[in-house]
Design a protein around this motif. Structure first.
Motif, short mmCIF file in Angstrom:
data_model
loop_
_atom_site.label_atom_id
_atom_site.label_comp_id
_atom_site.label_asym_id
_atom_site.label_seq_id
_atom_site.Cartn_x
_atom_site.Cartn_y
_atom_site.Cartn_z
N ILE A 123 -44.68 69.24 65.06
CA ILE A 123 -44.04 68.48 63.99
C ILE A 123 -45.10 67.68 63.25
CG2 ILE A 123 -42.25 66.82 63.38
CD1 ILE A 123 -40.84 67.43 65.95
N ALA A 124 -45.21 67.92 61.95
CA ALA A 124 -46.25 67.23 61.16
C ALA A 124 -45.71 66.78 59.82
CB ALA A 124 -47.44 68.17 60.94
N CYS A 125 -46.11 65.59 59.39
CA CYS A 125 -45.83 65.11 58.04
C CYS A 125 -44.36 65.25 57.66
CB CYS A 125 -46.69 65.87 57.03
SG CYS A 125 -46.75 65.11 55.40
N THR A 126 -43.51 64.56 58.36
CA THR A 126 -42.09 64.58 58.05
C THR A 126 -41.50 63.20 58.30
OG1 THR A 126 -40.03 65.80 58.46
CG2 THR A 126 -41.36 65.25 60.38
N ASP A 127 -40.23 63.04 58.04
CA ASP A 127 -39.56 61.77 58.31
C ASP A 127 -39.19 61.74 59.80
OD1 ASP A 127 -38.05 59.51 58.47
OD2 ASP A 127 -36.48 60.18 57.09
N PHE A 128 -40.03 61.09 60.58
CA PHE A 128 -39.84 61.10 62.03
C PHE A 128 -38.63 60.29 62.48
CE2 PHE A 128 -44.31 62.32 61.67
CZ PHE A 128 -44.37 63.37 62.57
N GLU A 129 -38.07 59.49 61.56
CA GLU A 129 -36.87 58.73 61.89
C GLU A 129 -35.60 59.52 61.60
OE1 GLU A 129 -36.79 55.81 63.48
OE2 GLU A 129 -38.96 56.10 63.63
N CYS A 130 -35.76 60.71 61.01
CA CYS A 130 -34.62 61.58 60.71
C CYS A 130 -33.95 62.03 62.01
CB CYS A 130 -35.11 62.78 59.91
SG CYS A 130 -33.89 64.09 59.71
#
Length: 335
Positions: A123-130
């Motif tokens: 998992i890279a460069c995303t909204d990790f709070e999603c």
């Protein structure tokens, strides 16, 4: 299509022996293994992925979840370079790469991972709070994150604390005391690390940073960077050096400087972050922190494959990769 039975007939051995030889089992002699491998190469044998999946209960397929806020995807030089590292390491270990559909209206990210029978996910460069991202992290599929830390999976990131410290100390040694920072999103783990290191290092050097010197912007947003640079240059006690969240944002700062008839570094010094190729093609060359993107990607894949293949002996860890200071030509020596 050539089968193991064909190779066994040619080499006058059993199918089981061929299977063990091609899968590097230790109970097959090196001489026999080489003879069988040579025959397989000459006959044009390729292992059947479906058969291998049935036998090993693995698909040898790694998913990549990439969905940045700027929607730059693979055009983002930093993350495309990181993913190249993931690809190189994964393929060297016999794994393929599949991008997870981030625009599906019928399946969540996790459901897509299960649908594709993925062995693991980067998992890279995303909204990790999603919530959908958290579902992947908390699911049963091994996961590694890049530039974000969860307690339940291994993370790999650049050493943002040391990187920022190196940049601040370099600028300080060049005589600068009025140092501003236009940083990325407040909720980003990377921003928190760099901003804390920025304040901490200047505190150690005896420099107090006015609140108005620090601007909250976005990564890869040159328009906002230009706007905030204008605000900083309009100040009565304007900074002598401005830090930007990334190299691309620095171009927005350059636009603001040039509109005023000023020049970098004669009138104002600037510092970027990432060390993308473009930063060293500009004139003057940008002072920045080059992140070791290939190593970050390779380590992410290596840690993920270890979790897939050796789950009982693999610990959750935080892997840090150091970057390199590039002095460039955008910081004037005013000492």
């Amino acid at each position: 299509m050539v089968s193991m039975r064909d190779i066994a007939d040619r080499c006058k051995v059993s199918v089981a022996t061929v299977s063990k030889a091609l899968n590097h089992h230790s109970d097959i002699s090196e001489e026999t293994r080489k003879r069988i491998q040579k025959a397989a190469d000459e006959m044009g044998y390729y292992p059947n992925s479906a058969a291998r999946a049935l036998k090993t209960h693995r698909s040898y397929n790694i998913g990549v979840l990439l969905n940045d806020k700027a929607n730059s995807g693979l055009t983002h030089e930093y993350f495309s370079a990181v993913l190249q590292g993931v690809k190189v390491e994964a393929e060297s270990c016999g794994y393929d790469i599949t991008f997870i559909n981030t625009h599906s209206k019928t399946m969540t990210y996790y459901e897509h991972c299960k649908y594709r029978n993925l062995d693991g996910v980067v998992i890279a460069c995303t909204d990790f709070e999603c919530e959908e991202v958290k579902e992947v992290v908390n699911g049963t599929i091994p996961t590694v994150t890049i530039d974000y830390v969860f307690n339940s999976c291994t993370s790999v990131s650049s050493d943002n604390v040391k990187g920022m410290r190196d940049l601040v100390r370099y600028v300080y040694e060049m005589g600068h005391r009025r140092i501003a920072y236009i940083h990325g999103e407040d909720d980003s783990e990377v921003t928190k690390q760099r901003l804390t290191s920025f304040y901490r290092t200047l505190e150690e050097l005896g420099i107090e940073v006015p609140d108005e010197y620090v601007k909250s912007s976005e990564y890869l947003n040159s328009v906002k960077a230009e706007q905030f640079t204008d605000e900083l240059l309009d100040m009565k006690d304007a900074p002598t050096c401005i830090f930007y969240p990334d190299d691309l944002s620095n171009t927005g700062g350059l636009n603001a400087v040039r509109k005023r008839g000023l020049k970098v570094p004669r009138d104002i010094s600037t510092v970027g972050y990432d060390g993308i190729k473009l930063s060293q093609m500009l004139s003057p060359k940008l002072t920045t922190l080059r992140q070791d993107t290939m190593e970050i990607g390779k380590k992410a894949a290596k840690e993920l494959i270890a979790a897939i293949e050796r789950p009982k002996t693999t610990l959750v860890k935080r892997v840090i990769v150091e970057g390199t200071l590039i002095e460039g030509e955008t910081v004037r020596d005013i000492s």
